[in-house]
Design a protein around this motif. Structure first.
Motif, mmCIF file in Angstrom:
data_model
loop_
_atom_site.group_PDB
_atom_site.id
_atom_site.type_symbol
_atom_site.label_atom_id
_atom_site.label_comp_id
_atom_site.label_asym_id
_atom_site.label_seq_id
_atom_site.Cartn_x
_atom_site.Cartn_y
_atom_site.Cartn_z
ATOM 1 N N PHE A 80 58.552 -21.846 -14.850
ATOM 2 C CA PHE A 80 59.075 -20.838 -14.406
ATOM 3 C C PHE A 80 58.553 -19.419 -15.200
ATOM 4 N N GLU A 81 58.302 -18.414 -14.420
ATOM 5 C CA GLU A 81 57.872 -17.299 -15.126
ATOM 6 C C GLU A 81 58.718 -15.967 -14.597
ATOM 7 N N LYS A 82 59.337 -15.271 -15.764
ATOM 8 C CA LYS A 82 60.022 -14.064 -15.254
ATOM 9 C C LYS A 82 59.184 -13.068 -14.531
ATOM 10 N N ASN A 137 61.030 -5.312 -22.071
ATOM 11 C CA ASN A 137 61.481 -5.111 -20.656
ATOM 12 C C ASN A 137 60.526 -6.069 -19.806
ATOM 13 N N TYR A 138 59.368 -6.397 -20.043
ATOM 14 C CA TYR A 138 58.697 -7.374 -19.360
ATOM 15 C C TYR A 138 58.648 -8.845 -19.670
ATOM 16 N N ILE A 139 58.491 -9.157 -20.866
ATOM 17 C CA ILE A 139 58.294 -10.534 -21.211
ATOM 18 C C ILE A 139 59.555 -11.098 -21.971
ATOM 19 N N ASN A 140 60.445 -10.212 -22.031
ATOM 20 C CA ASN A 140 61.766 -10.709 -23.133
ATOM 21 C C ASN A 140 61.581 -11.001 -24.539
ATOM 22 N N SER A 184 55.461 -19.081 -19.015
ATOM 23 C CA SER A 184 53.931 -19.276 -18.705
ATOM 24 C C SER A 184 53.179 -18.684 -19.852
ATOM 25 N N GLY A 185 53.423 -18.559 -20.961
ATOM 26 C CA GLY A 185 52.459 -18.095 -22.006
ATOM 27 C C GLY A 185 51.591 -19.095 -22.304
ATOM 28 N N VAL A 186 50.689 -18.968 -23.417
ATOM 29 C CA VAL A 186 49.714 -19.897 -23.753
ATOM 30 C C VAL A 186 50.333 -21.128 -23.804
ATOM 31 N N GLY A 187 51.539 -21.356 -24.498
ATOM 32 C CA GLY A 187 52.005 -22.583 -24.697
ATOM 33 C C GLY A 187 52.678 -23.297 -23.539
ATOM 34 N N GLY A 188 53.527 -22.483 -22.809
ATOM 35 C CA GLY A 188 54.041 -22.801 -21.515
ATOM 36 C C GLY A 188 53.006 -23.300 -20.479
ATOM 37 N N SER A 189 52.069 -22.623 -20.162
ATOM 38 C CA SER A 189 51.279 -22.869 -19.050
ATOM 39 C C SER A 189 50.448 -24.192 -19.617
ATOM 40 N N ASN A 199 58.204 -14.430 -10.886
ATOM 41 C CA ASN A 199 59.448 -13.567 -10.505
ATOM 42 C C ASN A 199 60.704 -14.369 -10.759
ATOM 43 N N SER A 200 60.679 -15.328 -11.566
ATOM 44 C CA SER A 200 61.771 -16.393 -11.666
ATOM 45 C C SER A 200 62.292 -16.445 -13.123
ATOM 46 N N GLU A 201 63.277 -15.542 -13.664
ATOM 47 C CA GLU A 201 63.723 -15.476 -14.832
ATOM 48 C C GLU A 201 64.849 -16.673 -15.124
#
Ligand SMILES: Cc1cc2nc3c(=O)[nH]c(=O)nc-3n(C[C@H](O)[C@H](O)[C@H](O)COP(=O)(O)OP(=O)(O)OC[C@H]3O[C@@H](n4cnc5c(N)ncnc54)[C@H](O)[C@@H]3O)c2cc1C
Length: 473
Positions: free
Chosen positions: A30-32, A413-416, A9-14, A243-245
Motif C-alpha cells: 500500500f502506498e499513499k 503532506n506527500y509522504i506523511n 513503499s519506501g526503500v524498506g517497504g518495497s 494512492n491508497s493511504e
C-alpha cells in the motif's frame, strides 16, 4: 486474506514486499502516493522529473548489503557507476571523492595538508573494507530474552571495533590530528552529516569512519531516477495499491484489518514502513499505541529543505556535489548543500541537453511551522540556495527552465513524515534503546529508516535483512 500487508513503499517497504513476493508469499503493498519510493522516489512537476530526496545508491557491490538483498529478490537495477562519488567544493578547494585511495589522497593532501593525513585516511579506508566482512549480527525487540540474545550476536563486531565504538568522533579526530584547521574540520563534518545524519559530537568514531569512507566503495547513479528502480523492483507484485493511504489498522485474533478511505483489507501479518514516531496514530488498540508512543521521543525533528531545478545547459557536471559555505545558512542546520545532477545521457529523466537537479540541506521541521512567515522564509531560502548553486557550479540564470522548493511541510503532506533522514545511531541512541524490525505485538513488524539499522539505502537494507531473518524467510 493476504499473507502480508506492507504499508508504505519506501526503500524498506518495497524491498521486503518484493522479497516476500519472490519467496512465494501473497503480498499487498500500500502506498499513499501515486509514486513508489517515499524519500527515494521520483516525481513529475510540470512535465519534468525529479528525484525527491535520495540520489546516490551506495552498497550495490559484491559482498555489500543492497546487492545481497536485490540478488535474493532476483532483481538487477539499471545503474551507472559514479566515480568520483561526490565533488566537494569549499571556497577555492575542489576535492573529488575518488574511489581509488591514492587518487583521492593525492588531492586531499594538497587541499588539506596535515602530517596525520596518511594515518587518518588509511584508517578510514581499512576499517571501511573490514567492517562489511562481519555479517552475522541481528536485532530483535520481540521480548527481553530475544533482545538480549540478539545483542549477543553483536559481540564479534563490538570486539573487533571496540576501540572506535567507545570514543566520540569529534574528540578522536581532534586528538588524532592535534592541530586541525577550521576548514578541514568542516570538510570532515559536512561529509559525516550527510551519511550519519548526525554531527561528529553526537556519534562514535566508527560511525564517522563509515560515513567518511563510503566513497571508497562502489557508488551508483540510478538511470531514469530512483522511481524507475522502484517500479522495476516491485514489478512482479500483483497487489500494489497506489494512492491508497492506510488510515487505521485493527488487530483481530489471527489477522489484521487495514482500512483505506474506501476499502478494508485483511492480512495475517503487517509490516509498517511508516515512521516509528507516527505509527501509533494508525492503531485504536492501546497496547499497540503505547508501544509506538514510547519511541516518539526519538524524533529529532531533523529534516530537509529541497531545491529542484531543470536546466538546459551544454556544460558537463558530475553527478553529485557538496558545496560547503563558511557559515550556517539561515533557516537550516548546516553550512553545506548537497547538489545532484542527472546523468547527461539519461534521457529517461530529462530531454537531451537538460539536467534534472535535486539539491538538499538539513533543516529542523520546527523552523517551518509558522504559517505567517512560511512563504517568505521558503522564498528567501530558495533564492539563497539558488545563488550558491549558480555561482559555485557556473550555471547562468538563463539556463534555468524551472526551479521550485520543498520544506518539511511538503514532505509531511506527500509522504506523511516531516522528520527525514531517519534515526541516527548516536552515542545516546544506541541499540538496546532503538526499535527493531519486530515488535512485541504478534505478527506486527517495522522496516525503514526510523527503526534498525539506520537511514539511507545501506542502513534500511540492513533492516530488510534483519526482518528477513526475524520472519524466517
Ligand atoms: C533529502 C534527502 C536526501 C537523501 N539522500 C540519500 C542518498 O543520496 N542516498 C541514500 O542512500 N539515502 C539518502 N537519503 C535517505 C533515504 O532516502 C531514506 O533513508 C530512505 O529512502 C527511507 O526509506 P524508508 O524505507 O524509511 O521509507 P520512506 O522513504 O519513509 O517511505 C515511506 C513510504 O510510506 C508511505 N506511507 C506513509 N504512511 C502511509 C500510510 N499510512 N499508508 C500508505 N503509505 C504510507 C509514504 O508515502 C512513503 O512513500 C536521503 C534522504 C533525504 C530526505
Amino acid at each position: 486474506m493476504k499473507d502480508f500487508a506492507v504499508v508504505g513503499s519506501g526503500v524498506g517497504g518495497s524491498s521486503i514486499a518484493a522479497l516476500l513476493n519472490a519467496k512465494g508469499y501473497d503480498v499487498a503493498l500500500f502506498e499513499k502516493e501515486p509514486y513508489l519510493g517515499g524519500c527515494s522516489s521520483t516525481f513529475i512537476h510540470k512535465g519534468y522529473k525529479y528525484n525527491s530526496g535520495a540520489t546516490t545508491l551506495a552498497g550495490y557491490a559484491e559482498g555489500y548489503i543492497v546487492k545481497e538483498i536485490f540478488d535474493a529478490i532476483g532483481f538487477t537495477p539499471k545503474l551507472i557507476q559514479t566515480d568520483p562519488s561526490i565533488v566537494i567544493i569549499q571556497n577555492d578547494k575542489i576535492t573529488p571523492r575518488y574511489k581509488n585511495f591514492e587518487q583521492f589522497f593525492a588531492v586531499v593532501t594538497i587541499n588539506y595538508p596535515h602530517t596525520k593525513n596518511k594515518e587518518f585516511w588509511e584508517l578510514v579506508y581499512t576499517i571501511n573494507k573490514e567492517f562489511y566482512d562481519v555479517k552475522n549480527y541481528y536485532y530483535s525487540n520481540q521480548n527481553i530474552f530475544k533482545k538480549l540474545k540478539s545483542l549477543l550476536s553483536f559481540v564479534p563486531l563490538t570486539l573487533k571495533f571496540q576501540k572506535y565504538l567507545k570514543v566520540n568522533a569529534h574528540s578522536y579526530i581532534q586528538k588524532l590530528f592535534g592541530n586541525i584547521s577550521k576548514d578541514y574540520l568542516q570538510f570532515l563534518e559536512s561529509q559525516i552529516l550527510i551519511v550519519a545524519q548526525a554531527s561528529m559530537k553526537e556519534i562514535n568514531f566508527l560511525t564517522a569512519i563509515l560515513a567518511l569512507g563510503y566513497t571508497f566503495n562502489e557508488n551508483h547513479y540510478v538511470i531514469g531516477g530512483f522511481g524507475a528502480l522502484f517500479d522495476d523492483l516491485t514489478q512482479n507484485i500483483n497487489a500494489i495499491h497506489r494512492n491508497s493511504e492506510i488510515t487505521k489498522i485493527v488487530q483481530q485474533k489471527d489477522f489484521f484489518e487495514l482500512y483505506t478511505k474506501d476499502e478494508i483489507f485483511k492480512a495475517k501479518k503487517v509490516i509498517l514502513n511508516t515512521t516509528v514516531y507516527d505509527s501509533a496514530n494508525l492503531f485504536p488498540q492501546m497496547n499497540i499505541k503505547k508501544y509506538y508512543k514510547k519511541y516518539e521521543k526519538l524524533n529529532n525533528y531533523q529534516s530537509s529543505f529541497m531545491v529542484y531545478m531543470t536546466i538546459k545547459s551544454n556544460k558537463e557536471f558530475s553527478h553529485h556535489y557538496q558545496i560547503i559555505q563558511n557559515k550556517v545558512i539561515k533557516n537550516t542546520l548546516s553550512q553545506a548543500l548537497f547538489v545532484s545532477f542527472s546523468d547527461e545521457n539519461d534521457t529517461k529523466i530529462v530531454p537531451k541537453g537538460c539536467y534534472s537537479i535535486t539539491a538538499s540541506i538539513h533543516t529542523d521541521s520546527r523552523f517551518w511551522e509558522n504559517e505567517a512567515t512560511y512563504k517568505m522564509q521558503k522564498k528567501e531560502l530558495e533564492a539563497t540556495l539558488q545563488n550558491i548553486i549558480l555561482e559555485k557550479l557556473s550555471i547562468d540564470k538563463g539556463e534555468i527552465i524551472e526551479i521550485f522548493s520543498a520544506t518539511s511541510k511538503t514532505f509531511q503532506n506527500y509522504i506523511n513524515r516531516s522528520q527525514l533522514g531517519g534515526n541516527a545511531i548516536t552515542m545516546k541512541n544506541f541499540l538496546p534503546f532503538l526499535p527493531a524490525n519486530d515488535t512485541p505485538i504478534k505478527n506486527l513488524y517495522n522496516v525503514g529508516d526510523t527503526v534498525y539499522a539506520a537511514q539511507g539505502w545501506p542502513g534500511v537494507m540492513l533492516g530488510v535483512k534483519n526482518l528477513k531473518r526475524l520472519l524466517g524467510v
